[in-house]
Design an enzyme around this catalytic site. Sequence first.
Site, PDB file in Angstrom:
ATOM      1  N   GLN A 180       0.610  -1.088   0.019  1.00  0.00           N
ATOM      2  CA  GLN A 180      -0.058  -0.041  -0.180  1.00  0.00           C
ATOM      3  C   GLN A 180       1.060   1.168   0.041  1.00  0.00           C
ATOM      4  O   GLN A 180       1.634   1.490   1.072  1.00  0.00           O
ATOM      5  CB  GLN A 180      -0.816   0.077   1.320  1.00  0.00           C
TER       6      GLN A 180
ATOM      7  N   GLU B 262      -6.784   2.616  -5.549  1.00  0.00           N
ATOM      8  CA  GLU B 262      -7.074   2.839  -7.125  1.00  0.00           C
ATOM      9  C   GLU B 262      -5.842   2.467  -8.167  1.00  0.00           C
ATOM     10  O   GLU B 262      -5.496   3.063  -8.964  1.00  0.00           O
ATOM     11  CB  GLU B 262      -7.494   4.337  -7.577  1.00  0.00           C
ATOM     12  N   ASN B 263      -5.025   1.415  -7.605  1.00  0.00           N
ATOM     13  CA  ASN B 263      -3.954   1.072  -8.408  1.00  0.00           C
ATOM     14  C   ASN B 263      -4.258   0.819  -9.672  1.00  0.00           C
ATOM     15  O   ASN B 263      -5.238  -0.011 -10.092  1.00  0.00           O
ATOM     16  CB  ASN B 263      -3.234  -0.302  -7.714  1.00  0.00           C
TER      17      ASN B 263
ATOM     18  N   TYR C  23     -12.461  14.752   0.666  1.00  0.00           N
ATOM     19  CA  TYR C  23     -13.459  13.902  -0.120  1.00  0.00           C
ATOM     20  C   TYR C  23     -14.591  14.677  -0.155  1.00  0.00           C
ATOM     21  O   TYR C  23     -14.983  15.104  -1.359  1.00  0.00           O
ATOM     22  CB  TYR C  23     -13.858  12.738   0.540  1.00  0.00           C
TER      23      TYR C  23
HETATM   24  N1  BES Z   1      -6.780   6.597  -2.881  1.00  0.00           N
HETATM   25  C1  BES Z   1      -7.773   6.463  -1.466  1.00  0.00           C
HETATM   26  C2  BES Z   1      -7.183   5.464  -0.439  1.00  0.00           C
HETATM   27  C3  BES Z   1      -6.009   6.279   0.085  1.00  0.00           C
HETATM   28  C4  BES Z   1      -6.141   7.476   0.536  1.00  0.00           C
HETATM   29  C5  BES Z   1      -4.815   5.257   0.512  1.00  0.00           C
HETATM   30  C6  BES Z   1      -4.707   8.117   1.022  1.00  0.00           C
HETATM   31  C7  BES Z   1      -3.742   5.926   1.160  1.00  0.00           C
HETATM   32  C8  BES Z   1      -3.860   7.408   1.353  1.00  0.00           C
HETATM   33  C9  BES Z   1      -9.003   5.543  -2.380  1.00  0.00           C
HETATM   34  O1  BES Z   1      -9.333   5.757  -3.539  1.00  0.00           O
HETATM   35  C10 BES Z   1     -10.267   5.795  -1.536  1.00  0.00           C
HETATM   36  O2  BES Z   1     -10.538   7.021  -1.191  1.00  0.00           O
HETATM   37  N2  BES Z   1     -10.740   4.896  -0.711  1.00  0.00           N
HETATM   38  C11 BES Z   1     -11.988   5.003   0.034  1.00  0.00           C
HETATM   39  C12 BES Z   1     -13.284   4.673  -0.669  1.00  0.00           C
HETATM   40  C13 BES Z   1     -14.310   5.363  -0.561  1.00  0.00           C
HETATM   41  C14 BES Z   1     -14.157   6.813  -0.719  1.00  0.00           C
HETATM   42  C15 BES Z   1     -15.475   4.870  -1.582  1.00  0.00           C
HETATM   43  C16 BES Z   1     -11.959   4.184   1.318  1.00  0.00           C
HETATM   44  O3  BES Z   1     -10.860   3.279   1.326  1.00  0.00           O
HETATM   45  O4  BES Z   1     -12.692   4.284   2.258  1.00  0.00           O
HETATM   46 ZN    ZN Z   2     -10.188   7.817  -3.501  1.00  0.00          ZN
END
Ligand code: BES
Ligand code: ZN
Length: 592
Positions: A127, A262-263, A374
């Site tokens: 990760q 989002e890899n 977000y």
């Molecule tokens: N890119 C993020 C996950 C992330 C952010 C990992 C910052 C490490 C550091 C991923 O796209 C994300 O936002 N995941 C969310 C999904 C949700 C918003 C639908 C999650 O994991 O909760």
């Molecule tokens: Zn995201």
Amino acid sequence: MARSDPHSCADLDQGMVEHIDFDLDVSFDRREVAGSVSLRLREPAGGPLDLDTRNLRIGDCRGENGAEIPFALGDPDPILGSTLRLDLPPGTRRIEIDFRTTEGSTALDWLAPEQTAGGRLPYLYTQCQPHHARSVFPCQDTPRVRYTFSARITVPEGFTAVMAAAAAGDEPAGGGRRVFRFEMPQPVPSYLTAFAIGEIAGKDVSDRVRIYAEPAVLDRAVWEFAGVDRMIRVAEGLFGPYEWERYDMLVMPFSFPYGGMENPRLTFLTPTLLAGDRSLVNVVAHELAHSWTGNLVTNASMEDFWINEGFTVWAERRILEALEGSEYAALHAAIGRIALDEAFERFGADSPYTRLKTPLAGVDPDEVYSEVPYEKGFLFVTLLERTVGRERWDAVIRRYMDRFRFTSITSEDLLAFLEEELPGLADSVDARRWVYEPGLPENAPAFASPRLERVRWLVKAWQEGSRPGPEDVSGWAAEEWQLFLKWLPREIAEEDCRLLDERFSLTASGNYEILVAWLTLAVRSGYRPVLERVRQVLTTVGRQKYLRPLYQALLARPELRPLAEEIFAAMRTKYHTLSRVAIEGLFEKTRK
Ligand code: BES
Ligand code: ZN
């Protein structure tokens, strides 16, 4: 230009990596990834070249003709790691570095067999977002730098390696080992480098979508995500062609600390999405949307993280709207608003971490991770969309993708682009206030829909003493349940807990969003019959979004603190480092 990213030592004036050849060997016995990276620079360079590393052991560095390159490894900084300074002879374009990872590699999660669904083989996954790639390989660990790559990953025979790249075959490597080869033709920033190794199988759901998972969960995963190709087509209609050829997904073991990552070409997903009723596919819509917002147009640093996440939540909800209608999307906006208000509460509405552009020098981005980029980002993009009207906005979004594809941008770049495209718009919505000031401006868009109103009405009725019956909730989607449970008072009477659970079997819910919202409410209310289920969740699930509120609810009740302590003592080495650190923080904060 010098250093442009507060989380990287990279100085782009020294040179920029444009391609990497990885040659990695994975040892589960030693819990170590050893090998080399061969870095190719855009242009020949000479003199110092600074690379990010964290807890890596560096072996030899060699230049063009195999000649040794002198290097020095700086003192470790707790957030940045150690600068690896190479001293390049003039005219150097290729550098090969030997290295090994250590126990301190923050991007690597090594799982024992019992932490997997199959229980047969150990598992390893990465990760890297936001600043952990440097703990797997030396690199310019800033999204300003993009590279294509090739990779060879050698693993023990019997294991499968998958990577966020195009698979290019695998063959025996001798000595009971097998090598998996990959190619990544699209340039990506370091944080999108990802691989996983374990007992992994795959099944196609369309000609460009394959689901990977442990064999024990593969069929469930295929069923849950069968609609993804349709989602891709909808997204292409909204944002332009999908640029990454394939969209595969990997369902992770339970310790995975996020909902999704989002890899590129291979989204990583938490197994908690396997609800059995496709009720959590919004997370897939989100990760898929990053193929445009984030992976194509990328934030220049974590200070502009909202450029990734705010646009992606907006895009996610546009996809949901196209598939399920605007009422459904409005439910998600309302859930997001609750999360945003909670984040404001956590930081205080004046906190710099409630700005869209967040100052992060000296700050660990994992520590200030929140819903603000977000959901405040989503509201801002929605405000822009509503102000100019959807048709014009959609055309601007297409030009945005076109203009910035495969580049990294700041909030300032975005504002300049808006001014060019839609002069006066930014001022008319007070964009600078949105981007640079804390809190939520009054012109934040609101969402109304009959489905939302119905839930609000039931919550109001609750406060006036009436309790919902089966007829009140008939036809509810998971989102309505989430809203209802989150809008109820923070604590309710024990007999109300019993009533809700008896009528609606919430403790048995297979949808983790409903389940965790319910368990959090029940624990805050001191309702003991849920505690076994809470223990079960906390000992199987690693997603921080679920661990945090449950531990927080337990810790808020002195009589439940020992239970939290007992569970955490048993689980601390099993959780992902990130989750462990976050929960240690909660214990710390609530210590008397
Ligand atoms: N890119 C993020 C996950 C992330 C952010 C990992 C910052 C490490 C550091 C991923 O796209 C994300 O936002 N995941 C969310 C999904 C949700 C918003 C639908 C999650 O994991 O909760
Ligand atoms: Zn995201």
